[in-house]
Design a protein around this motif. Structure first.
Motif, short mmCIF file in Angstrom:
data_model
loop_
_atom_site.label_atom_id
_atom_site.label_comp_id
_atom_site.label_asym_id
_atom_site.label_seq_id
_atom_site.Cartn_x
_atom_site.Cartn_y
_atom_site.Cartn_z
N LEU A 217 0.65 -1.08 0.04
CA LEU A 217 -0.08 -0.06 -0.05
C LEU A 217 0.87 1.43 0.07
O LEU A 217 0.61 2.20 -0.76
N CYS A 218 1.94 1.45 0.75
CA CYS A 218 2.70 2.41 0.97
C CYS A 218 3.72 2.77 -0.37
O CYS A 218 3.98 3.98 -0.79
N THR A 219 4.00 1.52 -0.87
CA THR A 219 4.83 1.61 -2.25
C THR A 219 4.06 2.22 -3.34
O THR A 219 4.27 2.94 -4.21
N SER A 220 2.76 1.67 -3.43
CA SER A 220 1.87 1.83 -4.42
C SER A 220 1.38 3.30 -4.42
O SER A 220 1.50 4.10 -5.59
N ALA A 221 1.44 3.82 -3.11
CA ALA A 221 1.14 5.26 -3.11
C ALA A 221 2.06 6.17 -3.53
O ALA A 221 1.97 7.16 -4.29
N VAL A 222 3.41 5.79 -3.03
CA VAL A 222 4.51 6.75 -3.75
C VAL A 222 4.78 6.58 -5.12
O VAL A 222 4.99 7.60 -5.87
N VAL A 223 4.72 5.37 -5.72
CA VAL A 223 5.11 5.08 -7.05
C VAL A 223 3.93 5.86 -8.07
O VAL A 223 4.32 6.46 -8.88
N ILE A 224 2.57 5.52 -7.68
CA ILE A 224 1.64 6.32 -8.39
C ILE A 224 1.92 7.83 -8.34
O ILE A 224 1.77 8.91 -9.19
N GLY A 225 2.24 8.32 -7.05
CA GLY A 225 2.46 9.56 -6.61
C GLY A 225 3.72 10.15 -7.72
O GLY A 225 3.61 11.64 -8.09
N LEU A 226 4.70 9.52 -7.75
CA LEU A 226 5.85 9.84 -8.60
C LEU A 226 5.57 10.41 -10.06
O LEU A 226 6.35 11.03 -10.60
N LYS A 227 4.36 9.92 -10.57
CA LYS A 227 3.86 10.15 -11.69
C LYS A 227 3.63 11.91 -11.87
O LYS A 227 3.66 12.31 -12.87
N THR A 228 3.19 12.27 -10.83
CA THR A 228 2.71 13.79 -10.77
C THR A 228 3.35 14.58 -9.98
O THR A 228 3.17 15.54 -9.45
N THR A 229 4.66 14.26 -9.30
CA THR A 229 5.45 14.92 -8.31
C THR A 229 6.88 14.57 -8.45
O THR A 229 7.11 13.71 -9.04
N SER A 230 7.58 15.49 -7.82
CA SER A 230 9.31 15.06 -8.22
C SER A 230 9.78 14.47 -7.26
O SER A 230 9.26 13.94 -6.06
N VAL A 231 11.08 14.00 -7.40
CA VAL A 231 11.83 13.17 -6.61
C VAL A 231 12.11 13.46 -5.13
O VAL A 231 11.59 12.82 -4.26
N SER A 232 12.14 14.99 -5.26
CA SER A 232 12.40 15.66 -4.10
C SER A 232 11.53 15.65 -3.10
O SER A 232 11.40 15.28 -2.06
N ASN A 233 10.10 16.08 -3.65
CA ASN A 233 9.14 16.25 -3.08
C ASN A 233 8.75 14.81 -2.31
O ASN A 233 8.51 14.87 -1.10
N ALA A 234 8.70 13.82 -3.30
CA ALA A 234 8.42 12.47 -2.63
C ALA A 234 9.39 12.33 -1.36
O ALA A 234 8.61 11.41 -0.44
N GLY A 235 10.43 12.17 -1.45
CA GLY A 235 11.30 12.05 -0.21
C GLY A 235 10.88 12.72 0.95
O GLY A 235 10.96 12.29 2.07
N PHE A 236 10.83 14.02 0.76
CA PHE A 236 10.55 15.04 2.08
C PHE A 236 9.25 14.66 2.57
O PHE A 236 8.90 14.35 3.49
N LEU A 237 8.34 14.59 1.65
CA LEU A 237 6.76 14.02 2.08
C LEU A 237 6.65 12.69 2.80
O LEU A 237 5.93 12.66 3.79
N PHE A 238 7.50 11.75 2.29
CA PHE A 238 7.45 10.29 2.87
C PHE A 238 8.15 10.24 4.17
O PHE A 238 7.85 9.57 4.92
N SER A 239 9.11 11.32 4.48
CA SER A 239 9.76 11.09 5.74
C SER A 239 8.64 11.57 6.95
O SER A 239 8.89 11.54 8.02
N LEU A 240 7.53 12.17 6.54
CA LEU A 240 6.51 12.37 7.55
C LEU A 240 6.11 11.24 8.26
O LEU A 240 5.30 11.29 9.54
N ALA A 241 6.33 10.02 7.88
CA ALA A 241 5.87 8.84 8.60
C ALA A 241 6.76 8.73 10.11
O ALA A 241 6.04 8.28 11.04
N VAL A 242 7.68 9.54 10.25
CA VAL A 242 8.36 9.79 11.54
C VAL A 242 7.54 10.39 12.63
O VAL A 242 7.42 10.05 13.71
N ILE A 243 6.89 11.27 12.22
CA ILE A 243 5.81 11.95 12.95
C ILE A 243 4.48 11.36 13.03
O ILE A 243 3.78 11.18 14.16
#
Length: 309
Positions: free
Chosen positions: A83-109
């Motif tokens: 589920l988490c990988t699908s969300a990121v992979v599909i998300g990468l089609k409409t966002t940048s690599v940098s954005n994806a990295g910073f937004l995914f780090s919110l898991a820590v919070i």
């Protein structure tokens, strides 16, 4: 006095965690590259399917000893990983690599927030402050002039939420079953889900060029097989706090690789947002009051020694 062997073991574990974090930071770039020739679920099926085969061959003796509990936990973790990988992979089609990295780090919070929710306890003040800082950073990083967030950015945040659940379940599961065995099983389950969804909604195929094959193999062997097993081994010899702080470097590595290999550059507003997200993630892991108290204590002891007291 600290045991030199335990100190050395922890340093090695921390270095392994840095290596794993660097690989995961690079995974966003590899996923973006892989999507050039194959579709999302097809990529997930190949990534985790190959990773499962490699890990199973290396640790086949452990798999011969697995029980029903290991399989159950592995299925749950593999489903969350899918589920988490699908969300990121599909998300990468409409966002940048940098954005994806910073937004995914919110898991820590999200982890302490979900733990507080499940235990019906009020979240700690520093977690709420971290969340406010990160939300401000997300706004600067993702919102455009019309105050709309891209679907890809939202999916990466959703992926972070699923990964937070994955972290919580992993913490409970590894107390009852072998960490490496459950890590291998979850890779196979995630790959199986990817293959099923690819058969249902896509036309599965193999990568058509060297670039895509390189991306898939890097995702499978380095980011998945080495990454998840390395995490399981290293976390036995270091503290959760150190692990959280090291994982906070993941978006930094993601932005670095995106800049070096595809020339991604954030806007000035985006850089401010990225720094705020990273600061928010770090603030959730560091107890500033405790840290400052310890520094004050050490300073007082040092002054006392200098005074001959």
């Amino acid at each position: 006095m600290d045991n030199p062997i335990s100190r050395g073991t922890q340093v090695k574990a921390d270095l392994m965690m840095v290596m794993v974090t660097m690989l995961w930071g690079a995974s966003y770039l590899f996923m973006k590259m892989g999507l050039h020739s194959i579709q999302e679920y097809n990529l997930i099926a190949l990534r985790f399917g190959i990773a499962f085969l490699v890990a199973a061959l290396v640790f086949y003796r452990r798999l011969l000893k697995i029980d029903g509990k290991t399989i159950t936990y592995g299925f749950l973790l593999g489903s969350l990983l899918f589920l988490c990988t699908s969300a990121v992979v599909i998300g990468l089609k409409t966002t940048s690599v940098s954005n994806a990295g910073f937004l995914f780090s919110l898991a820590v919070i999200f982890v302490p927030l979900l733990v507080a929710l499940f235990s019906r306890k009020k979240p700690k003040k520093r977690v709420m402050i971290s969340l406010c800082i990160s939300i401000t950073g997300i706004g600067l990083l993702t919102l455009n002039q019309t105050f709309h967030i891209h679907a890809g950015d939202f999916l990466c945040i959703l992926g972070a939420l699923f990964y937070a659940l994955h972290i919580i379940v992993t913490g409970k599961a590894t107390k009852n079953v072998d960490a490496i065995s459950i890590g291998i099983i979850q890779l196979g389950v995630a790959g199986a889900w990817g293959l099923l969804f690819s058969l249902l909604f896509e036309k599965p195929q193999l990568p058509s060029n060297i670039e895509s094959w390189s991306a898939i193999l890097a995702l499978s062997i380095l980011c998945s097989a080495v990454g998840f097993i390395g995490q399981a081994v290293a976390q036995k010899h270091t503290t959760p706090t150190r692990t959280g702080l090291i994982f906070s470097l993941e978006p930094v590595f993601a932005a670095f690789f995106a800049f070096i290999f595809v020339g991604e550059i954030l806007t000035n507003k985006g850089y401010v947002g990225a720094v705020l997200v990273l600061f928010g993630v770090l603030a959730a892991e560091i107890n500033l009051k405790k840290l400052l108290g310890r520094r004050n204590f050490l300073y007082t002891m040092s002054r006392s020694r200098e005074s001959g007291l």
